[in-house]
Design a protein around this motif. Structure first.
Motif, short mmCIF file in Angstrom:
data_model
loop_
_atom_site.label_atom_id
_atom_site.label_comp_id
_atom_site.label_asym_id
_atom_site.label_seq_id
_atom_site.Cartn_x
_atom_site.Cartn_y
_atom_site.Cartn_z
N GLY A 588 0.78 -1.30 0.07
CA GLY A 588 -0.10 -0.14 0.13
C GLY A 588 0.94 1.31 0.05
O GLY A 588 0.34 2.47 -0.06
N GLU A 589 2.05 1.19 0.19
CA GLU A 589 3.05 2.36 0.04
C GLU A 589 2.87 2.99 -1.34
O GLU A 589 2.94 2.40 -2.55
CB GLU A 589 4.39 2.16 0.31
N TRP A 593 6.68 11.23 -7.99
CA TRP A 593 7.81 11.87 -8.53
C TRP A 593 7.50 12.57 -9.63
O TRP A 593 7.05 12.03 -10.71
CB TRP A 593 8.94 10.78 -8.79
N ASP A 594 7.75 13.73 -9.83
CA ASP A 594 7.64 14.36 -10.92
C ASP A 594 6.22 14.39 -11.81
O ASP A 594 6.19 14.20 -12.78
CB ASP A 594 8.95 14.45 -11.96
N GLY A 595 5.24 14.23 -10.88
CA GLY A 595 3.85 13.99 -11.37
C GLY A 595 3.65 12.62 -11.86
O GLY A 595 2.44 12.41 -12.60
N VAL A 596 4.41 11.58 -11.44
CA VAL A 596 4.25 10.27 -11.68
C VAL A 596 3.93 9.69 -10.37
O VAL A 596 4.65 9.74 -9.32
CB VAL A 596 5.43 9.73 -12.30
N ALA A 597 2.80 8.56 -10.42
CA ALA A 597 2.46 8.12 -9.02
C ALA A 597 3.10 6.42 -8.95
O ALA A 597 3.03 5.69 -10.04
CB ALA A 597 1.18 7.92 -8.82
N PHE A 598 3.57 5.89 -7.80
CA PHE A 598 4.28 4.97 -7.97
C PHE A 598 3.31 4.22 -6.59
O PHE A 598 3.38 4.91 -5.66
CB PHE A 598 5.87 4.95 -7.57
N SER A 599 3.15 2.83 -6.92
CA SER A 599 2.45 2.16 -5.78
C SER A 599 2.93 0.55 -5.54
O SER A 599 3.27 -0.08 -6.63
CB SER A 599 1.08 1.97 -5.97
N LEU A 600 3.19 0.21 -4.12
CA LEU A 600 3.70 -1.14 -3.96
C LEU A 600 2.44 -2.14 -3.51
O LEU A 600 1.38 -1.56 -2.90
CB LEU A 600 4.70 -0.90 -2.90
N TRP A 601 2.68 -3.15 -3.96
CA TRP A 601 1.77 -4.13 -3.34
C TRP A 601 2.52 -5.77 -2.90
O TRP A 601 3.40 -5.86 -3.99
CB TRP A 601 0.63 -4.58 -4.21
N GLN A 602 2.29 -6.24 -2.21
CA GLN A 602 2.89 -7.59 -1.70
C GLN A 602 1.58 -8.42 -1.37
O GLN A 602 1.05 -7.98 -0.24
CB GLN A 602 3.99 -7.45 -0.88
N ALA A 620 1.44 7.06 -15.00
CA ALA A 620 1.97 8.44 -15.64
C ALA A 620 0.85 8.98 -16.70
O ALA A 620 0.65 8.52 -17.79
CB ALA A 620 3.29 8.17 -16.37
N SER A 621 0.42 9.99 -16.25
CA SER A 621 -0.76 10.68 -16.97
C SER A 621 -1.88 9.85 -17.29
O SER A 621 -2.39 9.95 -18.42
CB SER A 621 -0.13 11.69 -18.10
N GLY A 622 -2.17 8.74 -16.47
CA GLY A 622 -3.29 7.78 -17.08
C GLY A 622 -2.87 6.65 -17.58
O GLY A 622 -3.64 5.71 -17.64
N GLU A 623 -1.38 6.52 -17.92
CA GLU A 623 -0.92 5.25 -18.56
C GLU A 623 -0.27 4.55 -17.62
O GLU A 623 0.53 5.01 -16.65
CB GLU A 623 -0.10 5.66 -19.85
N ARG A 624 -0.52 3.13 -17.47
CA ARG A 624 -0.29 2.40 -16.28
C ARG A 624 0.75 1.36 -16.98
O ARG A 624 0.52 0.82 -17.79
CB ARG A 624 -1.25 2.00 -15.54
N LEU A 625 1.78 1.17 -16.10
CA LEU A 625 2.65 -0.11 -16.19
C LEU A 625 2.80 -0.64 -14.94
O LEU A 625 2.72 -0.27 -13.57
CB LEU A 625 3.95 0.44 -16.23
N LEU A 626 2.52 -2.21 -15.03
CA LEU A 626 2.58 -2.97 -13.80
C LEU A 626 3.48 -3.93 -13.74
O LEU A 626 3.75 -4.78 -14.88
CB LEU A 626 1.16 -3.90 -13.79
N LEU A 627 4.54 -3.94 -12.83
CA LEU A 627 5.77 -4.76 -12.89
C LEU A 627 5.26 -5.97 -11.91
O LEU A 627 5.40 -5.36 -10.74
CB LEU A 627 6.98 -3.84 -12.36
N THR A 628 5.33 -7.02 -12.09
CA THR A 628 4.90 -8.20 -11.38
C THR A 628 6.10 -8.89 -10.58
O THR A 628 5.53 -9.96 -9.92
CB THR A 628 4.06 -9.24 -11.84
#
Length: 734
Positions: A588-589, A593-602, A620-628
Motif C-alpha cells: 500500500g505504500e 515523483w515529478d507528477g508520476v504515481a508509484f504504488s507497491l503491493w505484496q 503516468a498521466s493515466g497510462e499505467r505499467l505493472l511490474l509483477t
C-alpha cells in the motif's frame, strides 16, 4: 586507398547483405568505373562487393535452424588455448562432424565441470548446439557481432565427451602449461597472458583492475608487444653496425628489417597468431618495407596499406572494437609525431604520447560504449616502459630458456616480481580514480567533441587550438534529455534469463530488479551499470528487488558498489546480503515523483519467494505499467482484490511467462495492450510457455520479448509505441 577501405568498412553498417544479383551488379559497376578511371568510386564499390561476399560466407557458415537447440554427438579437433575458470572449460572446435547434418567450421563450446582439455586433441562430444545469439542493449557489447567476426558458427554446452586422439603438435599448450606451473612470484597467469595471449587465468578482479587503469592492452598480445620485440632486434642490429661490430659484407638495414620481422613472426606464432597479432605483423611488415624503400612517401602510406591489407584479408575485422582502437592509436601517433618543425626532447617523447593517445582515443571509446580510464594516462606513463623494457624481455627470455630450468625459472621469477611491483601501483591508482562512461548523446554532439579532440592534437601555436577544450568538454557537460513532467522513460534491459527495468522521471531514477548473476557472469556489472551510466545516472533513488532469486537480485551488489543507491526495497529482505541494507516492501505504500504515481503491493499470504515478489504499479498521466516480478496464479488472484487491479496498458509478464502465471482472469481484468517478457533465448525453463503466449495472442496483446527484440524502451505517459534495440537493423542480427 581511403575509398577502398571505406567500401570494406561499409559492411558493418548494412542492415542486410544484398542478394547475389545486386552484388554482381555492384562488381560490374566498380570494374566499369575503374576502366573509366573514376578510381575512388570504383574502388569503394569493389571493396563493398568483396566485404558482402565475405559477410554472406560467414552467415552461411552458421548452424542450421533445424539443429538449433538439439543435442548431437559431434566429433572435432580442439583449436587455440582452452580456457578454464570457475569450473567451466571453454574452447573452440574446428572441422566438426555430425551424422545429423553439416556443421559450422568453428564451434565455441563450454563444459561445466568438464575434464582438462588440451589444444590439438580430438574429441567426441554430446553437445547442445545453439545458433549465435547474444544480449542486445544500448551501448552494450554485441556478442553476436563478436562471434561472427571470429567466424564462430555455433555455441554449445557439452553434456558428455570421449577423448578420441591425443594432441599432436600442440607445442603452444605445452609451453603454456610450463608457464602456469612456474614459480613466478604468484603471477604465472599474468605471464601466460603477456607471453601467449592467454588471459583465461586472470580473475575477474584482475580484469577490473586493468580496465580501471586503462592497461588492458599491456596484458593482451597487441601491436605494441609485436612492435617492441621487433624494435629490440632492429635496434640491436643498428647498434652493432654503428660500433663496427656488424659484418661489413652484410648490409645492416635489410638485415635489421628482415630479422625484426622474423622476430615478430616468431612472437606471433607463440601468441597463437590471432587476428590482432596478424594485424600487428601486417602493419609491422609494411612499416619495415616503407623504411627500406619508400620512406620519402611519408608515414601515412604504410598505415593505409596496412588498413586495407587487414580489411581485405578479413572484412569482418571492422566488427571488433580492437580493430578501431588499434588503428586509431597508430593514427594519433602518426598525426602528432610527423610533420613537426623539430624533434621533441626525450622528456617530451616520454610524457606526451600517453596523454595524446588518451585524448585521441577518447572519442573512439565513447562511440564504442567503452569505459574511459581517468587514471589511464598516468598509469600507462609508468606501465608501458615497465612492461616493455623490464617485464616483457625477462618473460620472453625466460620462456625460451625453460629447457634450462634454473635459468628459465629464474627469469620468470624475476618477471613475476616486477609485475608485483607494477600491480601494487595500479591498485593504488584504481582506488583513487574510477573509470568513466560518458552519457550517450546525439551524433552531432559527439562529432563536435571528436572535432575538439582533433583540434587539440594539432601542433602548438595553431590558431584553432583554444576551441578544442570547450568542444571536448561537451562530453562532460552534455545536455541531458529532459523527460517531460508526468512521464517516465522505461527501459527493459536484455539481461538473459532474469529481469532488470530502469524507470526514469524528470529528476528521479528507479531500478526494478538488477539482473542475474551466474558464476562469473554478473549482468548487474556487465549490463545494468553501463546502461545507467550511459543514461547519465549517477545516483539511484530506489533499487526495488522484487524478491531474492538470483535472476532478479544477483546483480544488486554490483549496482550498489558502482553508484550511490539511496534506498533498497525488496519483498524478500532476509535472503538478501546484509550489505544492501534492504527495507521490506510495504503493502500500500505510495509516492509521487515529478507528477508520476508509484504504488507497491505484496501478497500477505505468500508462502515462497516468488509469491512474495514486490509488485510495482506506475501511473503516468493515466497510462499505467505493472511490474509483477515472479508472482504466480495464486498471487495474481489475491492482487485482483487490491487497488492495483485496474486497466493497465503495459504488463511485465509474471514469472517470465511461465505456465503457472498469467491466468486468463488476471489478464482480462487488467486488459493490457502490451506485455513485456524478459527471458533468455532457449532457456531451460521453457519460458514463455506456449499456453501463456496463446492467451496473450487471444487477447490481442503486443508481445515484446527481450530474447527476440533485445532491450525495449518506451515513454510511459506519452501513449506511444515501444522501440527495441533490434529495430536498428544490422546484417548479422536475426
Amino acid at each position: 586507398m581511403l575509398a577502398l577501405a571505406s567500401g570494406l568498412i561499409a559492411l558493418r553498417y548494412l542492415p542486410s547483405i544484398p542478394a547475389f544479383e545486386w552484388v554482381l551488379l555492384v562488381l560490374v559497376a566498380g570494374l566499369l568505373l575503374l576502366s573509366m578511371r573514376v578510381y575512388p568510386v570504383g574502388l569503394f564499390l569493389l571493396g563493398l562487393c568483396w566485404a558482402c561476399v565475405q559477410g554472406q560466407s560467414a552467415l552461411d557458415d552458421r548452424l542450421s535452424p533445424a539443429l538449433d537447440g538439439r543435442t548431437l554427438w559431434v566429433e572435432g579437433r580442439v583449436v587455440g588455448l582452452p580456457q578454464q575458470a570457475d569450473g567451466v572449460v571453454r574452447f573452440e572446435v574446428r572441422d566438426a562432424y555430425s551424422r545429423h547434418g553439416p556443421l559450422p567450421n568453428t564451434l565455441r563450446l563450454g563444459w561445466y565441470g568438464g575434464p582438462s582439455v588440451n589444444s590439438g586433441e580430438r574429441w567426441r562430444l554430446a553437445v547442445t548446439l545453439k545458433r549465435p545469439k547474444g544480449l542486445l542493449n544500448p551501448q552494450g557489447f554485441d556478442y553476436q557481432a563478436w562471434l561472427l567476426a571470429k567466424r564462430i558458427g555455433a555455441t554449445g554446452t557439452i553434456k558428455d565427451g570421449q577423448l578420441l586422439a591425443p594432441a599432436r603438435y600442440a607445442w603452444r599448450d605445452g609451453v603454456r602449461q610450463q608457464l602456469l606451473r612456474s614459480d613466478a612470484n604468484g603471477r604465472a597467469p599474468w605471464l601466460a597472458a603477456l607471453v601467449m595471449g592467454d588471459g583465461s587465468g586472470l580473475s575477474t578482479e584482475d580484469w577490473k583492475l586493468l580496465q580501471a587503469t586503462g592497461t588492458v592492452h599491456l596484458l593482451v598480445i597487441s601491436g605494441q608487444h609485436i612492435g617492441l620485440f621487433a624494435g629490440l632486434i632492429y635496434g640491436l642490429v643498428a647498434m652493432l653496425a654503428r660500433y663496427g661490430l656488424w659484418p661489413r659484407r652484410l648490409p645492416w638495414l635489410p638485415w635489421a628489417c628482415g630479422l625484426a620481422f622474423a622476430a615478430a613472426l616468431g612472437y606471433g606464432l607463440l601468441a597463437g597468431f590471432e587476428v590482432p597479432v596478424q594485424r600487428a605483423c601486417v602493419m609491422l611488415g609494411l612499416v619495415l618495407i616503407w623504411r627500406l624503400r619508400f620512406r620519402h612517401m611519408g608515414p601515412w602510406l604504410p598505415f593505409l596499406l596496412a588498413l586495407n591489407a587487414v580489411l581485405i584479408v578479413e572484412p569482418l575485422a571492422s566488427l571488433r572494437p580492437g580493430f578501431w582502437l588499434s588503428f586509431a592509436a597508430v593514427a594519433v601517433l602518426i598525426f602528432t609525431f610527423s610533420a613537426r618543425l623539430g624533434p621533441w626532447s626525450w622528456q617530451a617523447a616520454w610524457l606526451r604520447p600517453q596523454g595524446l593517445i588518451a585524448l585521441g582515443l577518447f572519442p573512439m571509446l565513447w562511440i564504442l560504449g567503452l569505459p574511459i580510464s581517468l587514471s589511464g594516462p598516468l598509469a600507462n606513463l609508468v606501465a608501458v616502459p615497465w612492461i616493455s623494457v623490464l617485464v616483457l624481455p625477462a618473460a620472453l627470455l625466460g620462456t625460451l630458456m625453460l629447457p634450462v630450468p634454473w635459468l628459465g625459472q629464474g627469469l620468470l621469477w624475476l618477471a613475476g616480481g616486477l609485475l608485483n611491483g607494477l600491480i601494487a601501483g595500479l591498485e593504488l591508482l584504481a582506488g583513487m580514480l574510477s573509470p568513466w562512461l560518458p552519457a550517450t548523446v546525439p551524433t552531432s554532439l559527439w562529432m563536435l567533441s571528436a572535432l575538439g579532440a582533433l583540434i587539440l592534437l594539432l601542433p602548438a601555436g595553431m590558431v584553432l587550438r583554444p576551441l578544442g577544450w570547450p568542444l571536448v568538454l561537451l562530453a562532460v557537460f552534455a545536455p541531458r534529455t529532459l523527460i517531460p513532467y508526468g512521464q517516465v522513460e522505461v527501459l527493459q534491459l536484455d539481461v538473459g534469463q532474469g529481469l532488470a527495468i530502469i524507470l526514469r522521471t524528470r529528476h528521479h531514477t528507479l531500478l526494478y530488479d538488477a539482473g542475474p548473476k551466474v558464476r562469473d557472469f554478473d549482468q548487474g556489472q556487465r549490463v545494468v551499470v553501463p546502461a545507467l551510466q550511459s543514461m547519465g545516472v549517477a545516483t539511484l533513488d530506489v533499487m526495488l528487488l522484487s524478491h531474492a532469486d538470483s535472476d532478479h537480485a544477483g546483480g544488486a551488489q554490483a549496482v550498489d558498489q558502482s553508484m550511490k543507491v539511496k534506498r533498497v526495497v525488496s519483498g524478500d529482505v532476509p535472503l538478501l546480503p546484509e550489505i544492501l541494507e534492504a527495507q521490506p516492501c510495504i503493502n500500500g505504500e505510495r509516492w509521487e515523483w515529478d507528477g508520476v504515481a508509484f504504488s507497491l503491493w505484496q501478497w500477505s499470504g505468500a508462502t515462497d519467494g516468488n509469491q512474495r515478489s514486490c509488485v510495482l504499479q506506475v501511473d503516468a498521466s493515466g497510462e499505467r505499467l505493472l511490474l509483477t516480478g515472479d508472482i504466480d496464479i495464486e498471487a495474481e488472484r489475491a492482487l485482483l482484490d487490491s487497488p492495483l487491479a485496474v486497466a493497465t496498458h503495459w504488463l511485465q509478464a509474471p514469472h517470465h511467462g511461465s505456465r503457472t502465471s498469467s491466468s486468463m482472469a488476471f489478464l482480462k481484468r487488467l486488459s493490457p495492450s502490451a506485455v513485456l517478457i524478459s527471458r533468455g533465448h532457449g532457456n531451460a525453463f521453457g519460458h514463455p510457455h506456449p499456453q501463456v503466449l496463446a492467451r496473450y495472442a487471444a487477447l490481442g496483446m503486443t508481445i515484446l520479448d527481450s530474447a527476440e527484440r533485445g532491450a525495449i524502451r518506451f515513454r510511459l505517459g506519452a501513449f506511444g509505441a515501444a522501440q527495441s534495440q533490434r529495430d536498428q537493423r544490422r546484417f548479422w542480427r536475426d
